[in-house]
Design a protein around this motif. Structure first.
Motif, PDB file in Angstrom:
ATOM      1  N   VAL A 156     -77.822  16.929 -76.460  1.00  0.00           N
ATOM      2  CA  VAL A 156     -78.626  17.548 -75.589  1.00  0.00           C
ATOM      3  C   VAL A 156     -79.818  16.692 -75.367  1.00  0.00           C
ATOM      4  O   VAL A 156     -80.416  16.420 -74.613  1.00  0.00           O
ATOM      5  CB  VAL A 156     -79.090  19.038 -76.022  1.00  0.00           C
ATOM      6  CG1 VAL A 156     -80.229  19.668 -75.376  1.00  0.00           C
ATOM      7  CG2 VAL A 156     -77.727  19.896 -75.806  1.00  0.00           C
ATOM      8  N   ALA A 157     -80.371  16.271 -76.748  1.00  0.00           N
ATOM      9  CA  ALA A 157     -81.666  15.505 -76.746  1.00  0.00           C
ATOM     10  C   ALA A 157     -81.540  14.091 -76.267  1.00  0.00           C
ATOM     11  O   ALA A 157     -82.461  13.502 -75.988  1.00  0.00           O
ATOM     12  CB  ALA A 157     -82.242  15.746 -78.121  1.00  0.00           C
ATOM     13  N   ALA A 158     -80.185  13.599 -76.048  1.00  0.00           N
ATOM     14  CA  ALA A 158     -80.202  12.209 -75.563  1.00  0.00           C
ATOM     15  C   ALA A 158     -80.234  12.202 -74.163  1.00  0.00           C
ATOM     16  O   ALA A 158     -80.142  11.060 -73.594  1.00  0.00           O
ATOM     17  CB  ALA A 158     -78.836  11.812 -76.038  1.00  0.00           C
ATOM     18  N   ARG A 159     -80.302  13.119 -73.359  1.00  0.00           N
ATOM     19  CA  ARG A 159     -80.375  13.429 -71.795  1.00  0.00           C
ATOM     20  C   ARG A 159     -81.960  13.140 -71.521  1.00  0.00           C
ATOM     21  O   ARG A 159     -82.664  14.122 -71.743  1.00  0.00           O
ATOM     22  CB  ARG A 159     -80.023  14.398 -71.454  1.00  0.00           C
ATOM     23  CG  ARG A 159     -78.179  14.742 -71.955  1.00  0.00           C
ATOM     24  CD  ARG A 159     -77.504  15.440 -70.832  1.00  0.00           C
ATOM     25  NE  ARG A 159     -77.335  14.629 -69.649  1.00  0.00           N
ATOM     26  CZ  ARG A 159     -76.192  13.847 -69.385  1.00  0.00           C
ATOM     27  NH1 ARG A 159     -75.587  13.504 -70.483  1.00  0.00           N
ATOM     28  NH2 ARG A 159     -76.158  13.059 -68.243  1.00  0.00           N
ATOM     29  N   PRO A 160     -82.172  11.970 -70.857  1.00  0.00           N
ATOM     30  CA  PRO A 160     -83.659  11.912 -70.256  1.00  0.00           C
ATOM     31  C   PRO A 160     -84.241  12.913 -69.689  1.00  0.00           C
ATOM     32  O   PRO A 160     -85.368  13.379 -69.777  1.00  0.00           O
ATOM     33  CB  PRO A 160     -83.529  10.584 -69.569  1.00  0.00           C
ATOM     34  CG  PRO A 160     -82.325   9.830 -69.879  1.00  0.00           C
ATOM     35  CD  PRO A 160     -81.334  10.965 -70.375  1.00  0.00           C
TER      36      PRO A 160
END
Ligand code: DC
Length: 213
Positions: free
Chosen positions: A97-101
């Motif tokens: 989730v946190a990897a998505r800009p």
């Protein structure tokens, strides 16, 4: 420069406990930015959709973080979800989730609406979200020490927790580089009080500013 203290570091480096204590000592709120990523991860689990899919529909949801003296309360579409954010299921998908800009941008906007002064913990608080912060710290500790610290907070064995920490270190690497002007503190051989004292030792009353010891 704003009255913001950033405390970044890898998972289970103790940054949330340290941020809480430092904020309490200074009499200002603390914010745990990871909770917002966790809330988006929870939304994926609740709706049974991938991070990619949730990214397209974030505008339909309302995410709020309210700092209270003891803890942060997180509301998803008006419902308090704070208790559900620290499960192993959330741990397992939160990096994706946190990897998505676009998700990072969404979370950063929620964070930037919070009025200073505050202490905030995360990965990129000093480097990206609040480059104007007055004080920046980056906590490190060996994966084994971090796993030992986290086991009591999870219903899982030391081996499972350590594997999860190593996997997340790898997955979170991109957004986890310390800010160039952050003070790096290795906490492997310090207890919580020791780290808090080390952080407070670097915070001096700002001329005319509200951050005081
Ligand atoms: O700090 P934490 O373990 O609660 O963070 C949960 C996840 O969110 C973690 O896998 C990394 C991510 N995170 C991030 O990418 N940037 C932040 N500022 C805070 C957390």
């Amino acid at each position: 420069m704003q009255d913001i203290i950033t405390i970044d570091g890898p998972s289970a480096s103790g940054k949330t406990s340290v941020a809480q204590r430092v904020a309490q000592h200074l009499g200002i709120p603390y914010i745990s930015s990871g909770l917002l990523y966790r809330a988006v991860a929870l939304l994926c689990l609740l709706e049974n959709v991938s991070a990619e899919e949730i990214e397209q529909h974030l505008g339909k949801h309302r995410l709020e973080l309210k700092p209270t003296p003891g803890q942060n309360l997180v509301f998803l579409d008006g419902q308090e979800v704070s208790e559900a954010l620290h499960s192993l299921e959330v741990d397992q998908i939160v990096s994706a989730v946190a990897a998505r800009p676009a998700i990072r941008q969404y979370v950063n906007e929620v964070l930037r609406q919070i009025p200073p002064p505050f202490v905030v913990d995360g990965r990129d608080m000093g480097s990206t979200v609040f480059p104007q912060a007055r004080y920046k710290f980056y906590l490190t500790a060996s994966p084994e020490v971090r796993a030992k610290r986290r086991v009591p907070e999870r219903e899982a064995s030391y081996e499972t927790v350590l594997a999860e920490i190593l996997r997340r270190d790898q997955a979170d690497q991109q957004q986890s580089a310390p800010a160039q002007d952050a003070l790096i503190l290795d906490t492997s051989n310090l207890d919580l009080d020791g780290v808090v004292q080390a952080v407070l030792a670097h915070i001096t009353p700002a001329p005319g500013g509200p951050i005081t010891k």
